[in-house]
Design an enzyme around this catalytic site. Structure first.
Site, PDB file in Angstrom:
ATOM      1  N   GLU A  99      -2.780   0.268   7.686  1.00  0.00           N
ATOM      2  CA  GLU A  99      -1.843  -0.799   7.320  1.00  0.00           C
ATOM      3  C   GLU A  99      -0.571  -0.251   6.683  1.00  0.00           C
ATOM      4  O   GLU A  99       0.538  -0.708   6.950  1.00  0.00           O
ATOM      5  CB  GLU A  99      -2.527  -1.779   6.363  1.00  0.00           C
ATOM      6  CG  GLU A  99      -1.653  -2.929   5.916  1.00  0.00           C
ATOM      7  CD  GLU A  99      -2.330  -3.837   4.905  1.00  0.00           C
ATOM      8  OE1 GLU A  99      -1.671  -4.805   4.441  1.00  0.00           O
ATOM      9  OE2 GLU A  99      -3.501  -3.580   4.562  1.00  0.00           O
TER      10      GLU A  99
ATOM     11  N   HIS B 204       2.611  -7.241   4.315  1.00  0.00           N
ATOM     12  CA  HIS B 204       1.233  -6.773   4.490  1.00  0.00           C
ATOM     13  C   HIS B 204       0.718  -7.178   5.869  1.00  0.00           C
ATOM     14  O   HIS B 204       1.355  -7.950   6.594  1.00  0.00           O
ATOM     15  CB  HIS B 204       0.320  -7.391   3.422  1.00  0.00           C
ATOM     16  CG  HIS B 204       0.533  -6.842   2.046  1.00  0.00           C
ATOM     17  ND1 HIS B 204      -0.300  -5.918   1.475  1.00  0.00           N
ATOM     18  CD2 HIS B 204       1.504  -7.095   1.127  1.00  0.00           C
ATOM     19  CE1 HIS B 204       0.130  -5.614   0.265  1.00  0.00           C
ATOM     20  NE2 HIS B 204       1.223  -6.321   0.021  1.00  0.00           N
TER      21      HIS B 204
ATOM     22  N   HIS C 199       0.832  -1.206   0.000  1.00  0.00           N
ATOM     23  CA  HIS C 199       0.000   0.000   0.000  1.00  0.00           C
ATOM     24  C   HIS C 199       0.873   1.265   0.000  1.00  0.00           C
ATOM     25  O   HIS C 199       2.005   1.236  -0.405  1.00  0.00           O
ATOM     26  CB  HIS C 199      -0.984  -0.045   1.173  1.00  0.00           C
ATOM     27  CG  HIS C 199      -1.756  -1.332   1.220  1.00  0.00           C
ATOM     28  ND1 HIS C 199      -2.790  -1.609   0.350  1.00  0.00           N
ATOM     29  CD2 HIS C 199      -1.595  -2.443   2.000  1.00  0.00           C
ATOM     30  CE1 HIS C 199      -3.247  -2.830   0.599  1.00  0.00           C
ATOM     31  NE2 HIS C 199      -2.547  -3.357   1.583  1.00  0.00           N
TER      32      HIS C 199
ATOM     33  N   GLU D 268       1.603 -11.912   5.191  1.00  0.00           N
ATOM     34  CA  GLU D 268       0.511 -11.271   5.953  1.00  0.00           C
ATOM     35  C   GLU D 268       0.815 -11.541   7.420  1.00  0.00           C
ATOM     36  O   GLU D 268       0.574 -12.628   7.944  1.00  0.00           O
ATOM     37  CB  GLU D 268      -0.841 -11.870   5.563  1.00  0.00           C
ATOM     38  CG  GLU D 268      -1.285 -11.595   4.132  1.00  0.00           C
ATOM     39  CD  GLU D 268      -1.965 -10.240   3.969  1.00  0.00           C
ATOM     40  OE1 GLU D 268      -1.901  -9.417   4.907  1.00  0.00           O
ATOM     41  OE2 GLU D 268      -2.566 -10.003   2.893  1.00  0.00           O
TER      42      GLU D 268
END
Length: 291
Positions: free
Chosen positions: A135, A188, A119, A250
């Site tokens: 995030e 992430h 992101h 993740e």
């Protein structure tokens, strides 16, 4: 007759020794040039250039023509420090020698790693339950700490972003292709449809050439405080549209209060970074044993 004069007459003439010296020098020069010739590499691409340092970011020193030969003086990462026949020196990438040629990389300190903080910019990623924490903030913090640790080990590191800016998904794996990375890691934090209903971290890969990397890194996550959900195939663009070994990590659910406490913890971050580092060392060590 003087004995010394008689011995000179019986021996070899002085000009013979002069001639012999000249012959030996010529043979030595020819031998060196022959050795140097066969110790060279021939440029087989039309885009070869010399750089000031071992990386695409360095300034160009000179253009090298196809079929020109260079002498390799030393190597670092996917780069060679070479000398041309006209005495120019600089760094040239292995893929500029031949598009299918690649220096063997069997140690993390000689590897090129691209780290992708997920992101950024207007793409904030997932949001925490309280405080509206984003995030993108934590992916960048983790990526920078990992980059710093790798660089201390002399690993060549590129970040897809170094601040809160937007980078398109396609440009992220494109960077790995551009620098001919040995590994691509995207960081992430997950999110579930309903808050506080999921927990843990997952290691994703897409192509078969990434499975060993995923297993090596995930295998180091033993005691970081959250459930290890294992290694899974993930159809994410950044690890799908890439040819280099790539994983997407993740590292917890940001909309889980329990996970978020860990995600924001410096201790958890340092442990995650250390474990990724250990997994990378293990991965490259396995490359050495299989080569």
């Amino acid at each position: 007759m003087n004995r010394s004069r008689a011995s000179r007459k019986k021996g070899l003439p002085n000009n013979f020794y002069v001639l012999l010296t000249i012959v030996l020098v010529l043979v030595s020069i020819l031998g060196y040039r022959t050795y140097k010739y066969f110790g060279q590499l021939s440029i087989q691409t039309n885009y070869a250039v010399l750089k000031k340092g071992p990386g695409v970011e360095y300034k160009q020193v000179a253009q090298i023509n196809k079929n020109q030969r260079v002498t390799v003086l030393k190597t670092k990462y996917h780069w060679m420090y070479v000398e041309t026949d006209d005495n120019k020196r600089g760094w040239i990438a292995d893929w500029m020698i031949n598009s299918s040629y690649s220096l063997p990389i069997t140690d993390l300190s000689n590897a090129t790693i691209v780290i992708d903080p997920g992101h950024g910019g207007y793409d904030s990623g997932a949001t925490s339950n309280t405080g509206n924490k984003l995030e993108k903030t934590y992916t960048l913090a983790y990526a920078k700490q990992l980059a710093k640790k790798l660089e201390k080990n002399n690993t060549k590191v590129y970040l897809t972003r170094t601040k809160d800016t937007y980078v398109s998904l396609s440009k992220r794996p494109a960077l790995a292709d551009q620098v001919h990375a040995d590994v691509f890691i995207s960081i992430h934090f997950d999110s579930s449809p309903t808050t506080n209903t999921a927990s843990g971290f997952t290691t994703y890969y897409y192509h078969k050439n990434s499975l060993k990397l995923a297993q090596a890194i995930n295998g180091q996550f033993n005691a970081i405080g959250l459930e290890n959900r294992g290694v899974e195939v993930g159809n994410f663009l950044v690890i799908r549209d890439i040819k280099e070994p790539a994983v997407l990590l993740e590292m917890g659910y940001i909309n889980s209060d329990r996970d978020f406490d860990q995600i924001t913890s410096k201790t958890y971050r340092t442990t995650v970074v250390n474990d990724i580092y250990a997994g990378l060392k293990k991965y490259f060590a396995s490359q050495k044993s299989s080569s």
